[in-house]
Design an enzyme around this catalytic site. Sequence first.
Site, PDB file in Angstrom:
ATOM      1  N   HIS A   1       0.816  -1.225   0.000  1.00  0.00           N
ATOM      2  CA  HIS A   1       0.000   0.000   0.000  1.00  0.00           C
ATOM      3  C   HIS A   1       0.843   1.266   0.000  1.00  0.00           C
ATOM      4  O   HIS A   1       0.319   2.349  -0.231  1.00  0.00           O
ATOM      5  CB  HIS A   1      -0.922   0.008   1.229  1.00  0.00           C
ATOM      6  CG  HIS A   1      -1.991  -1.035   1.161  1.00  0.00           C
ATOM      7  ND1 HIS A   1      -3.322  -0.727   0.990  1.00  0.00           N
ATOM      8  CD2 HIS A   1      -1.939  -2.380   1.205  1.00  0.00           C
ATOM      9  CE1 HIS A   1      -4.032  -1.840   0.956  1.00  0.00           C
ATOM     10  NE2 HIS A   1      -3.213  -2.863   1.093  1.00  0.00           N
TER      11      HIS A   1
ATOM     12  N   ASP B   1       3.635   9.673  -0.677  1.00  0.00           N
ATOM     13  CA  ASP B   1       2.410   8.996  -0.253  1.00  0.00           C
ATOM     14  C   ASP B   1       2.097   7.880  -1.242  1.00  0.00           C
ATOM     15  O   ASP B   1       2.116   8.125  -2.457  1.00  0.00           O
ATOM     16  CB  ASP B   1       1.254  10.019  -0.274  1.00  0.00           C
ATOM     17  CG  ASP B   1       0.231   9.791   0.819  1.00  0.00           C
ATOM     18  OD1 ASP B   1       0.014   8.623   1.169  1.00  0.00           O
ATOM     19  OD2 ASP B   1      -0.355  10.785   1.299  1.00  0.00           O
TER      20      ASP B   1
END
Length: 500
Positions: free
Chosen positions: A189, A403
Site C-alpha cells: 500500500h 504517499d
Amino acid sequence: MSRQTIGAPLPEKSQSTNQASRAPEPLHGHSDFVVVSNRLPVDRVPVEESDDGWRRSPGGLVTALAPVMATRDGAWVGWHGAPDETLEPFHHDHMDLIPVPLSTDEVELYYEGFSNSTLWPLYHDVIAPPEFHRTWWDAYRKVNKRFAEAAANSAARNATVWVQDYQLQMVPRYLRQIRPDLRIGFFNHIPFPPPEIFAQLPWRQPIIDGLLGADLIGFQRPNDTANFLRSARRFLGASVKAQQVHVKEADGGISHIARAEPFPISIDAAQIQALAARPDIIARSKQIREDLGNPKTILLGVDRLDYTKGITHRLKAYGELLKDQVIKVEDAALIQVASPSRERVESYRLLREEVEGMVGRLNGQFDSIQNTAVRYLHHSYPVEEMVALYLASDVMLVTSLRDGMNLVAKEYVAARSDNSGALVLSEFTGAADQLKQALLVNPHDIDGLKAIMVRAINLPKAESSRRMRSMRKQVLSHDVQRWSEDFLSTLQDEAVRDDR
Ligand code: G6P
C-alpha cells in the site's frame, strides 16, 4: 472454527494437485479466500454498541473484500490491536477473523521498530532517517512466520491468500514454503523506493526474496513496480522479463513465476457519494461553516499525523500568506484534522510537538477574538463527519512529501457532487497519477505552494467545475471494488500460473 489435520478429508471444493501427491499433506483449513494484514478489520467497542463487542473498521479495503469473503468462505488473519492477549478465532460480519497475538516486546520491535522506524521511513524517500537494528529484524521475521502459519492453517487446498502491506513482506515466502498449493497475492500500500535508497537496507535480499514468494505482487504506481523489479535484478540477480520474475527455489523446490504490476487502490466511491447526499450530513456541513463564522473560504487538511504528509510545509505556506496579508483571518479558515498515529514512535512524537508549536504560533499571531487562523483537531472522526467536512470546504490541501496513494484526495472528489471545490495535490502522491486535473504542486517549493493555494482560493467557477468533473469521472469509475476485482482476477489468471 474447525481445523483439519494431516490426512483429514479435503473440503468438497478443493481439487488435488501433483504437488499434493508428492509432499506430505500439509495442515490446512476450510477457507477458500484468506486475507492477511497487520491489523484485523475490526475495532473493539463497548458491548452496548454491538452484540459481540466488535465493529467493522472504517476503510475501503474491508468494504471491498467483505462481499468476496461472504461468498467464498473467507477468513481474515491479523492482529486485533492489544498486546499480550491471545484470542480464539471468531465470526463477525460473515467473515472468520483469526487474531494473531503479539507480545508487548513484539509490538515494540516488529511494529514500532522494523515496520514503522525502519521500513516506513526507508520506503518514503528517507524523509525521516530509518534505523537499522538486528533485534528488530529478528522480531519482524518471527512475527511474519506467525502470520504465515495462521494463514496456512486457515486456507483450504488451492485457496487464494492475499497478503497486505509492508509489515508482512516475508509472509509470501514463508507461506509458499508451508503451502506450495496456494495462490498467493501481495499488495504494497505504500511506495516502493528506488534501488539507490532500498540498497541501504541490510536485509534487502531476504525482503525481495520474501515478496517473490507471491504469484502476483501489486504496487500503487508503475514507478513502484519498476523500482521493485530493478531491485530484484540488482540485489538478487533475478531474471526479469517484462513484469515477470522467474523464481528458482534455493532448496531445489519447484520454481514459479512472480508477476509485479501496478494496481492503484481507490475508495468506496458509492458510500462517500451516498453520504454526501444525506440531508443530515449536508446540514452538518452548513453548521460547520456557520460555526467558523461563514468565512469566504474554508481550506481543509485531513491526515494521519505523519511526517510523510507535509503538514508543516502546508502550515508554513499558510502562515506566510497570512503574514503577507494575501489571506486575511476574517476571510479564510484552515481546518487541519490530524488523527493520532503511532504515538509511541519517537519521530511521530517530535512531529506532533512541531505541528502543535507551529499552530500555536500561527494562531497567537493571527487570530482575532472572532476568527481563528488554524482550527487544529487532533482526533479521528467517523466517516459521516469527514464527509461533512469535505462538503464544507472550498479547498482541499494534500501536500504529502511522499504517499503511496492518498485516499483523502479521492474521497474529497467523490463527495463534491456539484462539481465545486478545488483540490491542491502533491505530485508525490500515487493519486497524482490518476487525478491529473488537480492543482498539482511540489510541496517542498513553499513559494509554489503559496501560489497554488491562492490560485485554488480564486479558481474561476467554470475552471473548478471542469477540473472536478473530470476527476469525479475517474474516481467514480475506478473504485475500490474494481481495484480488488482487477487484482484478484489477475491473480487467478492462467497467464500467472506457473509450471506447478
Ligand atoms: C498506512 C499503511 C497501513 C496502516 C495505516 C495506519 O495506510 O499503509 O498498513 O494500517 O497506515 O497505520 P497503523 O500503524 O496505525 O496501522
